[in-house]
Design a protein around this motif. Structure first.
Motif, PDB file in Angstrom:
ATOM      1  N   TYR A 131      39.487  48.281  33.746  1.00  0.00           N
ATOM      2  CA  TYR A 131      39.317  48.457  35.182  1.00  0.00           C
ATOM      3  C   TYR A 131      38.243  49.506  35.456  1.00  0.00           C
ATOM      4  CZ  TYR A 131      43.889  46.154  35.430  1.00  0.00           C
ATOM      5  OH  TYR A 131      44.925  45.274  35.286  1.00  0.00           O
ATOM      6  N   TYR A 183      45.637  56.159  38.096  1.00  0.00           N
ATOM      7  CA  TYR A 183      46.177  55.172  39.040  1.00  0.00           C
ATOM      8  C   TYR A 183      45.379  55.180  40.343  1.00  0.00           C
ATOM      9  CZ  TYR A 183      49.594  52.655  41.917  1.00  0.00           C
ATOM     10  OH  TYR A 183      50.211  51.751  42.747  1.00  0.00           O
ATOM     11  N   THR A 223      41.610  54.017  39.944  1.00  0.00           N
ATOM     12  CA  THR A 223      41.401  52.565  39.860  1.00  0.00           C
ATOM     13  C   THR A 223      42.016  51.819  41.044  1.00  0.00           C
ATOM     14  OG1 THR A 223      43.426  52.338  38.544  1.00  0.00           O
ATOM     15  CG2 THR A 223      41.354  52.628  37.337  1.00  0.00           C
ATOM     16  N   LYS A 224      42.464  52.584  42.055  1.00  0.00           N
ATOM     17  CA  LYS A 224      43.126  51.987  43.232  1.00  0.00           C
ATOM     18  C   LYS A 224      44.315  51.121  42.811  1.00  0.00           C
ATOM     19  CE  LYS A 224      38.959  52.129  46.082  1.00  0.00           C
ATOM     20  NZ  LYS A 224      37.975  51.358  46.897  1.00  0.00           N
ATOM     21  N   GLY A 225      45.136  51.745  41.958  1.00  0.00           N
ATOM     22  CA  GLY A 225      46.369  51.085  41.529  1.00  0.00           C
ATOM     23  C   GLY A 225      46.172  49.966  40.541  1.00  0.00           C
ATOM     24  N   PHE A 226      45.072  50.015  39.780  1.00  0.00           N
ATOM     25  CA  PHE A 226      44.767  48.972  38.803  1.00  0.00           C
ATOM     26  C   PHE A 226      44.770  47.591  39.469  1.00  0.00           C
ATOM     27  CE2 PHE A 226      46.619  52.456  36.331  1.00  0.00           C
ATOM     28  CZ  PHE A 226      45.601  52.682  35.434  1.00  0.00           C
ATOM     29  N   GLY A 227      44.135  47.529  40.633  1.00  0.00           N
ATOM     30  CA  GLY A 227      44.086  46.281  41.395  1.00  0.00           C
ATOM     31  C   GLY A 227      43.112  45.287  40.801  1.00  0.00           C
ATOM     32  N   GLU A 228      43.289  44.024  41.180  1.00  0.00           N
ATOM     33  CA  GLU A 228      42.457  42.954  40.642  1.00  0.00           C
ATOM     34  C   GLU A 228      40.989  43.109  41.038  1.00  0.00           C
ATOM     35  OE1 GLU A 228      43.293  40.429  38.505  1.00  0.00           O
ATOM     36  OE2 GLU A 228      45.148  41.579  38.319  1.00  0.00           O
ATOM     37  N   LYS A 229      40.721  43.726  42.204  1.00  0.00           N
ATOM     38  CA  LYS A 229      39.333  43.901  42.634  1.00  0.00           C
ATOM     39  C   LYS A 229      38.548  44.797  41.684  1.00  0.00           C
ATOM     40  CE  LYS A 229      39.842  43.128  47.606  1.00  0.00           C
ATOM     41  NZ  LYS A 229      39.679  43.703  48.970  1.00  0.00           N
ATOM     42  N   GLY A 230      39.239  45.707  41.009  1.00  0.00           N
ATOM     43  CA  GLY A 230      38.572  46.617  40.091  1.00  0.00           C
ATOM     44  C   GLY A 230      38.576  46.145  38.653  1.00  0.00           C
ATOM     45  N   LEU A 231      39.093  44.925  38.401  1.00  0.00           N
ATOM     46  CA  LEU A 231      39.184  44.420  37.027  1.00  0.00           C
ATOM     47  C   LEU A 231      37.792  44.052  36.511  1.00  0.00           C
ATOM     48  CD1 LEU A 231      41.099  43.561  34.705  1.00  0.00           C
ATOM     49  CD2 LEU A 231      41.146  41.284  35.739  1.00  0.00           C
TER      50      LEU A 231
END
Length: 645
Positions: free
Chosen positions: A358, A337, A340-348
């Motif tokens: 991610y 978690y 991936t920085k909270g499974f954020g969209e920026k890391g998708l």
């Protein structure tokens, strides 16, 4: 006469220099070794090559060059070395990765990699005769890429991490009985390495450091007859290399002695520094810090309790008894978690039919990873599935994406892979017209993927059927080398056994006709998928595409029609321009047709595919095979599946 005298004096000076090529370290307090990577000297005189940090390298070399050849350069002097080492792994039963005694042309080992490369070579120079490197490895991880016999062996390496000879770690006692030794037990062990320049023979001997057994065994553990004259230069450096991978360990050298033309001086065991086998765990700071805080106020404690409950619930995961055996292969959800920085969209990185991927960076090791979130609603078969995932994590090949491990939480499975900076091949074929790959890059990618599938089918300990070979599952590293990934659908079975899978899985257009009919995936169905992949890479088209609004184009039919007209090169990707090798393009297109045959027995094996690509054997004449469109693609089956039939 004068010149002859000078020549004799020169020989004498060289001989004296060679006889002075000796040293001894009973501990390293006053040494001036050349250190590189994370290697360091501890306060009590230990040479520590690596510590409990993953994916690191440590080098240590004697600072001065050693003369190994006579003046004619035709033969190498005899030499002898002895040293005491200890390997203390981060996890007591899992080593990672080992130590190599090295003779190298330089003190630096540029571009060397950690993990299975032991800080010695990389994926491009391993095996090159131009390396001029001799080594004896003490290896604690079994890497099938290098044909390792087990995860606790000693090997003699000559320019290559595929050992010229290797055997399990141990020693022979006075009664000639063999005794096993664990290289990563944490206890010190003694090594002797000797090369006889006249007999051209290398002997390696191993023994424990224990009460009543501090002598060299009479019988060597490992021997190899090999002339090192072509390998060693006149002037070389001697030292040690070590590395860690996903599993870390502290690699120590306690003492070291070396000599050219004679036996290395014996180490004084009593003078060597001590190494702690396994350090005690530090006391928890929870009691020393939190206990005084309990007295502050009851309200504060209730608040902490509520916050703790919320956090635990957020990161809760079920760990069943059977999962304990997988140890470091299981990641904590909390770590992924934050990685991936909270499974954020920026890391998708991407979204596929089997989940979202991610980018992440593991905080403890700074390792860049790709994390795939896969839904797994059914608990049935989860144990077998995880077992296969962990087994696949042991695959080692330069053209496979490394699967590090998994995390299981609620109805979700997270798979952790090595991060590939250039993304998927699919993206370069279809989404980036200004950055299309040239033919040389495409051909290298094709051969790399073919080599990886041969490894999966024939060279690993089990047969691995990938079941989903396609461009979107081929990732590209920083140098655009191909790495076949996404093993979420893969299945394993023993060599010689019959695969029992009857569940249809894969992607339409890449599925073999018999796979669609029976649901059984085989080596041959993987070959069919690879054939579709070949045509996809060369033509820059998907196996089933659209022409206009209502018309579909079956790629294999299109290539077949071009071949039948004698214009097979018309099928190539227009973005290739004129900078391509026509013979290679034609070879790959015809091989794609051959692999796409509807009859499994008519398809080549993946090893034959590699031989065709390398021009080791000629491709069969397709006109002699009585091919037809239906005999290649089985379009009727594909169309029935597309229409819901």
């Amino acid at each position: 006469m004068f010149l002859k005298l000078v020549f004799m004096l020169f020989n004498l000076v060289t001989l004296v220099a060679s006889e002075d090529n000796s040293f001894i370290y009973n501990g390293f307090q006053s040494s001036h070794l050349y250190l590189d990577g994370i290697a360091e000297l501890t306060s009590n005189g230990l040479l520590r090559l690596t510590s409990d940090t993953d994916h690191e390298i440590g080098h240590a070399f004697y600072p001065n060059p050693i003369v190994f050849e006579n003046t004619s350069g035709e033969s190498v002097f005899s030499f002898s070395t002895t040293f005491v080492f200890a390997i203390r792994p981060q996890y007591p039963t899992l080593g990672g990765h080992g130590i190599v005694f090295v003779i190298s042309p330089t003190k630096e080992l540029p571009n060397s990699l950690p993990t299975q490369y032991l800080g010695l070579f990389n994926n491009s120079n391993n095996g090159n005769s131009s390396n001029h490197v001799f080594g004896v490895e003490l290896d604690t991880v079994q890497d099938f890429e290098f044909d390792d016999i087990n995860n606790n062996h000693v090997g003699i390496d000559i320019n290559d991490l595929k050992s010229a000879n290797s055997t399990s770690a141990g020693y022979y006692d006075d009664n000639d009985g063999f005794n096993d030794l664990s290289l990563f037990s944490g206890y010190p062990m003694h090594v002797w390495i000797e090369y006889d320049g006249e007999k051209k023979k290398i002997n390696v001997t191993l023994a424990p450091i224990s009460v009543g057994f501090n002598k060299k065994p009479a019988r060597p553990l490992l021997s190899l007859t090999k002339d090192l004259s072509p390998v060693l230069n006149n002037s070389m450096y001697v030292g040690f290399s070590s590395s860690t991978g996903l599993l870390a360990a502290s690699h120590y050298i306690l003492g070291w002695s070396f000599k050219v033309n004679g036996l290395a001086q014996n180490l004084e065991i009593s003078e060597l520094p001590e190494v702690t086998v396994f350090s005690e765990k530090k006391k928890s700071k929870f009691l020393t810090i939190s206990l005084p805080l309990i007295l502050l106020s009851l309200v504060f404690m209730i608040t902490l309790g509520v916050m703790y409950y919320i956090k635990r619930k957020k990161f809760s995961e079920i760990l069943e008894d059977w999962e304990h055996e997988y140890g470091p292969h299981r990641f904590k959800f909390k770590d992924l978690y934050f990685a991936t920085k909270g499974f954020g969209e920026k890391g998708l990185l991407g979204v596929g039919g089997f989940g979202r991927v991610y980018k992440g960076v593991i905080p403890s090791s700074k390792l860049e990873v790709a994390v795939k979130r896969v839904s797994h609603e059914s608990r049935q078969g989860i144990r077998e599935f995880v077992s296969e995932i962990v087994s696949i994590g042991r695959l080692r090949h330069r053209n496979l994406v490394q699967l590090y491990g998994y995390c299981r939480r609620k109805s979700e499975l997270l798979l952790v892979y090595d991060y590939m900076p250039n993304g998927s091949l699919d993206n370069y074929l279809y989404n980036q017209p200004k950055a299309r790959l040239n033919w040389s890059q495409r051909f290298r990618i094709i051969k790399g993927v073919a080599s990886s599938v041969v490894y999966l089918h024939e060279e690993w300990e089990k047969v691995v059927i990938h079941r989903d070979i396609k461009a979107s599952n081929v990732l590209l590293d920083s140098e655009f080398n191909a790495r076949l990934g996404d093993f979420g659908l893969s299945r394993l079975y023993d060599h010689g056994a019959d695969p029992h899978t009857t569940h249809l899985a894969g992607t339409i257009g890449y599925l073999a006709p018999e796979h669609i009919r029976t649901g059984k995936a085989t080596k041959s169905s993987d070959v069919f998928s690879f054939g579709a992949f070949l045509l996809e890479v060369v033509c820059g088209r998907r196996p089933i595409g659209h022409v206009g609004d209502n018309e579909s184009l079956i790629l294999v039919d299109y290539v077949f029609e071009c071949w039948k007209r004698g214009e097979i090169l018309e099928a190539k990707d227009a973005y290739l321009g004129t900078k391509y090798v026509s013979e290679e393009v034609e070879l790959v297109l015809k091989l794609g047709l051959l692999c796409s045959h509807s009859e499994p027995l008519a398809r080549p094996s993946m090893r034959q595919v590699v031989q065709y690509l390398e021009r080791d054997i000629p491709l069969p004449d397709l006109s002699s095979l009585s091919l037809s469109s239906s005999g290649l693609s089985s379009v009727s089956i594909a169309e029935s599946v597309l229409s819901g039939g």
